[in-house]
Design a protein around this motif. Structure first.
Motif, PDB file in Angstrom:
ATOM      1  N   GLU A  93     -72.104 -22.106 -17.733  1.00  0.00           N
ATOM      2  CA  GLU A  93     -72.605 -22.192 -19.437  1.00  0.00           C
ATOM      3  C   GLU A  93     -71.845 -22.556 -19.817  1.00  0.00           C
ATOM      4  N   PHE A  94     -71.156 -22.182 -21.175  1.00  0.00           N
ATOM      5  CA  PHE A  94     -70.833 -23.207 -21.587  1.00  0.00           C
ATOM      6  C   PHE A  94     -69.742 -23.680 -22.259  1.00  0.00           C
ATOM      7  N   ASP A 192     -74.603 -30.575 -13.808  1.00  0.00           N
ATOM      8  CA  ASP A 192     -75.974 -30.206 -14.098  1.00  0.00           C
ATOM      9  C   ASP A 192     -76.306 -29.254 -15.105  1.00  0.00           C
ATOM     10  N   VAL A 193     -76.944 -29.991 -15.994  1.00  0.00           N
ATOM     11  CA  VAL A 193     -77.089 -29.469 -17.758  1.00  0.00           C
ATOM     12  C   VAL A 193     -78.590 -28.659 -18.473  1.00  0.00           C
ATOM     13  N   GLU A 194     -78.798 -28.083 -18.915  1.00  0.00           N
ATOM     14  CA  GLU A 194     -79.390 -27.568 -19.814  1.00  0.00           C
ATOM     15  C   GLU A 194     -79.297 -27.021 -21.692  1.00  0.00           C
ATOM     16  N   TRP A 195     -79.894 -27.683 -22.135  1.00  0.00           N
ATOM     17  CA  TRP A 195     -79.446 -28.162 -23.631  1.00  0.00           C
ATOM     18  C   TRP A 195     -79.511 -26.337 -24.552  1.00  0.00           C
ATOM     19  N   VAL A 202     -74.172 -25.717 -18.885  1.00  0.00           N
ATOM     20  CA  VAL A 202     -73.692 -25.805 -17.452  1.00  0.00           C
ATOM     21  C   VAL A 202     -74.184 -24.870 -16.443  1.00  0.00           C
ATOM     22  N   VAL A 203     -75.011 -25.316 -15.827  1.00  0.00           N
ATOM     23  CA  VAL A 203     -76.301 -25.076 -14.473  1.00  0.00           C
ATOM     24  C   VAL A 203     -75.094 -24.295 -13.232  1.00  0.00           C
ATOM     25  N   ASP A 204     -74.872 -26.048 -13.115  1.00  0.00           N
ATOM     26  CA  ASP A 204     -73.621 -26.489 -12.047  1.00  0.00           C
ATOM     27  C   ASP A 204     -72.767 -27.397 -12.567  1.00  0.00           C
ATOM     28  N   TYR A 205     -72.088 -27.848 -11.566  1.00  0.00           N
ATOM     29  CA  TYR A 205     -71.570 -28.618 -11.225  1.00  0.00           C
ATOM     30  C   TYR A 205     -70.887 -28.939 -10.232  1.00  0.00           C
ATOM     31  N   ASP A 206     -70.253 -30.051  -9.933  1.00  0.00           N
ATOM     32  CA  ASP A 206     -68.727 -30.405  -8.484  1.00  0.00           C
ATOM     33  C   ASP A 206     -68.208 -31.507  -8.764  1.00  0.00           C
ATOM     34  N   THR A 207     -66.820 -31.153  -8.955  1.00  0.00           N
ATOM     35  CA  THR A 207     -65.798 -32.168  -9.240  1.00  0.00           C
ATOM     36  C   THR A 207     -65.167 -32.575  -7.486  1.00  0.00           C
ATOM     37  N   LEU A 208     -64.862 -34.494  -7.548  1.00  0.00           N
ATOM     38  CA  LEU A 208     -63.860 -34.172  -6.794  1.00  0.00           C
ATOM     39  C   LEU A 208     -62.672 -36.061  -7.480  1.00  0.00           C
TER      40      LEU A 208
END
Length: 214
Positions: A93-94, A192-195, A202-208
């Motif tokens: 989300e935000f 992966d974002v939408e305005w 934030v629709v989806d995310y990944d972190t490494l």
């Protein structure tokens, strides 16, 4: 016949000296079922690291590949930084806006077409690579593209990384080969974002986190 079949299976599993596509296929299948849209897989020395979000991956200070696995059709932003500012702020989300405040407005994708079409990653504090889904018209931003099977709609774009353009200090950007990188760690944040009303949703995310050691 059995020996021949085994040789064929090995040949399918290994492409150009790397562990081949089943890792991406299995990851995409799992994420497709769980509603994920993007994720990261890092590859080095023929090994693909299919690590959970937030994991640390140990690499040699040598060339590697970042795969972006898409199970939808988004355009993703990949922020690569020697500090964890964005990495720690990633959330649904935000979350980015709420955590980064005014800095979030600067998190725009950098168009790479005219000056970064090969094997380089930018290092910045906030700005990110804009990485379109490789099924689209801009595959040049990836060195390798893998399209999933017909019964599972997904694709993966691989960026081979041989050197870095370090723009963490915009007054003195500098190039580093992978084995010359002066940082022990890099933080990769894929979103992966939408305005929504001028805010990044934030629709989806990944972190490494990549940790380099000999």
């Amino acid at each position: 016949m059995i020996k021949k079949a085994f040789v064929v299976a090995v040949a399918i599993a290994v492409v150009h000296g790397v562990v081949a596509e089943p890792v991406l296929t299995e990851r995409a299948a799992h994420h497709w079922q769980s509603g994920r849209s993007v994720s990261l897989v890092v590859e080095q020395d023929g090994v693909r690291h299919d690590a959970p979000r937030g994991s640390t991956i140990a690499l040699r200070p040598a060339p590697f590949t970042v795969w972006v696995v898409y199970t939808g059709s988004p355009g993703a932003l990949l922020i690569v930084s020697p500090d964890s500012h964005v990495f720690d702020s990633a959330d649904f989300e935000f979350g980015l806006v709420d955590a980064l405040g005014d800095d979030a407005a600067r998190m725009m994708g950098m168009a790479e077409e005219s000056f970064n079409t090969a094997r380089m990653l930018f290092l910045t504090r906030l700005e990110g690579h804009y990485l379109p889904n490789p099924t689209g018209p801009h595959e040049h931003r990836f060195n390798r593209v893998y399209i999933g099977s017909s019964d599972l709609t997904f694709s993966a774009g691989g960026r081979d990384v041989e050197w870095f353009l370090d723009q963490t200090d915009w007054s003195a950007p500098v190039d580093y080969l992978a084995h010359e990188l002066p940082y022990d760690e890099l933080y990769l944040t894929l979103i992966d974002v939408e305005w929504v009303e001028y805010r990044q949703y934030v629709v989806d995310y990944d972190t490494l986190r990549l940790r380099f050691s000999d």
